[in-house]
Design a protein around this motif. Structure first.
Motif, short mmCIF file in Angstrom:
data_model
loop_
_atom_site.label_atom_id
_atom_site.label_comp_id
_atom_site.label_asym_id
_atom_site.label_seq_id
_atom_site.Cartn_x
_atom_site.Cartn_y
_atom_site.Cartn_z
N ASN A 97 0.81 -1.22 0.00
CA ASN A 97 0.00 0.00 0.00
C ASN A 97 0.84 1.27 0.00
N VAL A 98 2.17 1.12 0.07
CA VAL A 98 3.05 2.29 0.04
C VAL A 98 3.96 2.21 -1.18
N LYS A 99 4.54 3.35 -1.53
CA LYS A 99 5.45 3.39 -2.67
C LYS A 99 6.76 2.73 -2.28
N ARG A 100 7.04 1.60 -2.89
CA ARG A 100 8.21 0.81 -2.49
C ARG A 100 9.15 0.52 -3.65
N SER A 115 7.55 4.95 -6.62
CA SER A 115 6.27 4.48 -7.16
C SER A 115 5.72 3.26 -6.42
N LEU A 116 4.42 3.09 -6.54
CA LEU A 116 3.80 1.83 -6.16
C LEU A 116 4.30 0.73 -7.08
N VAL A 117 4.36 -0.50 -6.59
CA VAL A 117 4.74 -1.64 -7.43
C VAL A 117 4.08 -2.90 -6.87
N ALA A 118 3.57 -3.74 -7.76
CA ALA A 118 2.85 -4.94 -7.35
C ALA A 118 3.79 -6.13 -7.18
N HIS A 119 3.37 -7.08 -6.35
CA HIS A 119 4.04 -8.39 -6.30
C HIS A 119 3.07 -9.46 -6.83
N GLY A 120 3.57 -10.68 -6.98
CA GLY A 120 2.77 -11.77 -7.54
C GLY A 120 1.62 -12.20 -6.64
N ARG A 121 0.57 -12.70 -7.25
CA ARG A 121 -0.64 -13.06 -6.49
C ARG A 121 -0.40 -14.17 -5.47
N ASN A 122 0.56 -15.05 -5.75
CA ASN A 122 0.87 -16.12 -4.80
C ASN A 122 2.05 -15.78 -3.89
N THR A 123 2.49 -14.55 -3.97
CA THR A 123 3.59 -14.10 -3.11
C THR A 123 3.08 -13.57 -1.78
N GLY A 124 1.82 -13.20 -1.73
CA GLY A 124 1.26 -12.69 -0.48
C GLY A 124 0.09 -11.75 -0.74
N ARG A 195 -5.75 -3.07 -0.18
CA ARG A 195 -4.41 -3.50 -0.58
C ARG A 195 -4.27 -3.28 -2.07
N LEU A 196 -3.03 -3.23 -2.53
CA LEU A 196 -2.74 -3.10 -3.95
C LEU A 196 -3.11 -4.39 -4.68
N GLY A 197 -3.41 -4.27 -5.96
CA GLY A 197 -3.63 -5.46 -6.77
C GLY A 197 -2.34 -6.23 -6.97
N ARG A 198 -2.47 -7.46 -7.45
CA ARG A 198 -1.29 -8.33 -7.60
C ARG A 198 -1.19 -8.82 -9.04
N SER A 199 0.04 -9.14 -9.43
CA SER A 199 0.34 -9.58 -10.79
C SER A 199 0.50 -11.09 -10.84
N CYS A 202 5.03 -10.28 -12.11
CA CYS A 202 5.73 -9.10 -12.64
C CYS A 202 5.71 -7.94 -11.64
N PRO A 203 6.77 -7.13 -11.63
CA PRO A 203 6.75 -5.89 -10.85
C PRO A 203 5.97 -4.82 -11.61
N ALA A 204 4.65 -4.92 -11.58
CA ALA A 204 3.79 -4.00 -12.33
C ALA A 204 3.71 -2.65 -11.62
N ILE A 205 3.62 -1.59 -12.41
CA ILE A 205 3.62 -0.22 -11.88
C ILE A 205 2.43 0.56 -12.44
N PRO A 206 2.14 1.76 -11.89
CA PRO A 206 1.01 2.55 -12.39
C PRO A 206 1.22 3.03 -13.83
N LYS A 207 0.10 3.21 -14.55
CA LYS A 207 0.17 3.64 -15.94
C LYS A 207 0.81 5.00 -16.10
N GLU A 208 0.54 5.90 -15.14
CA GLU A 208 1.01 7.28 -15.32
C GLU A 208 2.52 7.44 -15.21
N VAL A 209 3.22 6.46 -14.65
CA VAL A 209 4.68 6.58 -14.52
C VAL A 209 5.42 5.61 -15.44
N LEU A 210 4.69 4.76 -16.14
CA LEU A 210 5.33 3.71 -16.93
C LEU A 210 6.31 4.26 -17.95
N ASN A 211 5.86 5.18 -18.77
CA ASN A 211 6.69 5.69 -19.86
C ASN A 211 7.99 6.29 -19.33
N ASN A 212 7.90 7.13 -18.32
CA ASN A 212 9.10 7.78 -17.77
C ASN A 212 10.06 6.78 -17.14
#
Length: 240
Positions: A97-100, A115-124, A195-199, A202-212
């Protein structure tokens, strides 16, 4: 007279041979001093770099995670495995839930992105606690990566990753573990789900920061995914 001097001489020899610091050549003394000083000097350097980080109004990463990332960054740069002075640190000891995720320009000691970043669905759930290098595990993999090339996949613009640690993350490319964006990586998702969504790993990130972020770290920069369950000695043993 000889009887009086002899015990003094004998005692002097005893002192010399029983004390290796006394009975040593200048070269040996220098080596001993160097060996003693190596670790404190390197630790001091890491601490100094951390203290000098320009936060750019972002939160700083943890000292522990940053120091582990820094050791690997220098080693990989020296070997030519990574080529850019860019270090990306993901700290999976933190709540999702925090930018890690931090992108740091090591040439200027400046944090470029946080930035926020997701972890895998079976990681926790909220916290990451289980990791894997296996196909179809839907788990995140820890350790050091070299960033690869940009491509367009099912998630749109994405960045390929090459895991550098045998048995830990070296299946990343085969597994399709990449950096991409996702709707579930957002503050809105956290508000609705606590909680944040899970991938799928993949270390998925928000759309607004992806390009940069992707354009900054692409093509042979260092990515390190940290968790305190692994020691740096384990990391060194597995880096290929």
């Amino acid at each position: 007279m000889i009887y009086k001097i002899f015990p003094v001489i004998l005692f002097s020899f005893f002192l010399i041979f029983s004390n290796p610091e006394v009975y040593s050549t200048p070269e040996t003394s220098i080596k001993n001093q160097t060996a003693i000083q190596i670790k404190p000097t390197f630790d001091s350097k890491e601490d100094s770099i951390y203290r000098s980080l320009n936060s750019n109004n972002f939160d700083l990463p943890s000292l522990e995670g940053f120091k582990e990332a820094l050791k690997g960054f220098y080693s990989l740069k020296e070997k030519g495995i990574i080529q850019k002075d860019i270090l990306t640190l993901v700290d999976f000891s933190l709540s999702s839930n925090v930018k890690r995720l931090w992108v740091i320009d090591m040439s200027t000691n400046t944090i470029l992105y946080n930035s926020l970043v997701a972890h895998g669905r079976n990681t926790g759930e909220e916290f990451a606690n289980s990791f894997s290098n296996a196909n179809s595990s839907f788990k995140s993999s820890l350790g050091f990566y070299a960033t690869g090339e940009i491509y367009k996949g099912k998630h749109g613009m994405s960045l390929k990753l090459d895991g550098l640690e045998k048995g830990v993350n070296n299946n990343a490319r085969e597994r399709g573990v990449v950096i991409h964006s996702a709707d579930y990586v957002s503050n809105e998702f956290i508000k609705c789900n606590k909680r944040l969504g899970r991938s799928q790993g993949c270390p998925a990130i928000p759309k607004e920061v992806l390009n940069n972020i992707v354009n900054t770290i692409k093509n042979k920069s260092c990515l390190f995914i940290y968790h305190p369950s692994r020691s740096f000695q384990e990391v060194l043993a597995s880096v290929s």
